[in-house]
Design an enzyme around this catalytic site. Structure first.
Site, PDB file in Angstrom:
ATOM      1  N   HIS A   1      -7.489  -3.977  -5.450  1.00 25.13           N
ATOM      2  CA  HIS A   1      -6.010  -3.457  -5.770  1.00 25.13           C
ATOM      3  C   HIS A   1      -5.120  -4.723  -5.905  1.00 25.13           C
ATOM      4  O   HIS A   1      -5.319  -5.972  -5.545  1.00 25.13           O
ATOM      5  CB  HIS A   1      -5.592  -2.697  -4.837  1.00 25.13           C
ATOM      6  CG  HIS A   1      -5.407  -3.269  -3.454  1.00 25.13           C
ATOM      7  ND1 HIS A   1      -4.460  -4.081  -3.075  1.00 25.13           N
ATOM      8  CD2 HIS A   1      -6.179  -3.308  -2.233  1.00 25.13           C
ATOM      9  CE1 HIS A   1      -4.308  -4.641  -1.749  1.00 25.13           C
ATOM     10  NE2 HIS A   1      -5.558  -4.442  -1.470  1.00 25.13           N
TER      11      HIS A   1
ATOM     12  N   GLU B   1      -9.672   0.592   3.248  1.00 23.24           N
ATOM     13  CA  GLU B   1      -9.567  -0.716   3.775  1.00 23.24           C
ATOM     14  C   GLU B   1     -10.167  -0.793   5.307  1.00 23.24           C
ATOM     15  O   GLU B   1     -10.243   0.487   5.972  1.00 23.24           O
ATOM     16  CB  GLU B   1      -7.992  -1.033   3.787  1.00 23.24           C
ATOM     17  CG  GLU B   1      -7.742  -2.250   4.614  1.00 23.24           C
ATOM     18  CD  GLU B   1      -8.378  -3.505   3.941  1.00 23.24           C
ATOM     19  OE1 GLU B   1      -9.483  -3.715   4.489  1.00 23.24           O
ATOM     20  OE2 GLU B   1      -7.651  -4.400   3.370  1.00 23.24           O
TER      21      GLU B   1
END
Length: 220
Positions: A8, A88
């Site tokens: 990202h 994550e």
């Protein structure tokens, strides 16, 4: 089969660590810089994926979903899945900034793979779930002939490194020596007709692996 891994763009948590004390990790947005990084990376990713079709698997966190939108590959995507196993590493409760610093220090001292964060995950936990994702992806391709053979994965730095660790059988010591890719950096994984996997380029390393191992860039 090809897998394109993309990290990202820069998020609010990357520039303001106290943001974790007031916003859940999964809801942290991209910064303006992160949006620009994703937009700048879009032409290179489209060139790799065109003409499609592709299957896209994205971490359900806000910053990864925003990155995916800015990569502008919706028209190439035949299958889009928000995949929690690509999220994550769970850091638990981060409302206390002092405890944040304590946990980062302990994680560094005891190792990013085995140290489990209180109310959160260890790197080993993330390793298990990306392995599960890879196994299911391969099974889908075997059982579903129409599943695209080009796959885009928009995820996080740790998940990217662990996915490659699994695929290329890198040691834990080597994994702990690797640096995260930069924001919107990508890696291209390809498997040929003989079942050999290759990666287009290695990850950066902040130290030599204590066990002397190096990053294999191909494996059968």
């Amino acid at each position: 089969m090809r897998i394109i891994l993309v990290r990202h763009g820069e998020s609010l948590g990357n520039v303001d660590e106290l943001a974790y004390c007031r916003i859940p990790d999964h809801a942290l947005p991209l910064t303006q810089q992160g949006e620009q990084q994703a937009a700048d990376t879009a032409p290179a990713i489209r060139a790799l994926l065109a003409p499609g079709p592709i299957a896209t698997y994205v971490s359900p966190y806000l910053r990864t979903r925003q990155t995916l939108e800015l990569l502008n590959v919706r028209d190439l995507t035949e299958r889009l899945v928000a995949e929690p196993r690509l999220r994550e590493q769970d850091w638990g409760n981060l409302q206390d900034p002092v405890e944040q610093e304590v946990q980062k220090r302990l994680r560094h001292e005891f190792g990013h793979f085995f140290y489990r964060l209180p109310h959160g995950e260890s790197g080993a936990d993330v390793d298990d779930r990306v392995a599960s994702f890879l196994a299911e992806l391969e099974l889908r391709m075997l059982q579903e002939p129409r599943h695209p053979h080009t796959v885009l994965v928009v995820s996080h730095g740790l998940a990217m490194r662990l996915l490659c660790r699994r695929l290329f059988s890198w040691s834990i010591e080597l994994f702990e020596s690797l640096s995260n890719p930069g924001h919107c950096e990508y890696r291209v994984l390809e498997r040929d007709g003989d079942g050999d996997w290759t990666i287009d380029r290695p990850f950066g390393q902040w130290r030599q692996s204590p066990d002397g191992s190096t990053q294999k860039t191909s494996v059968r």
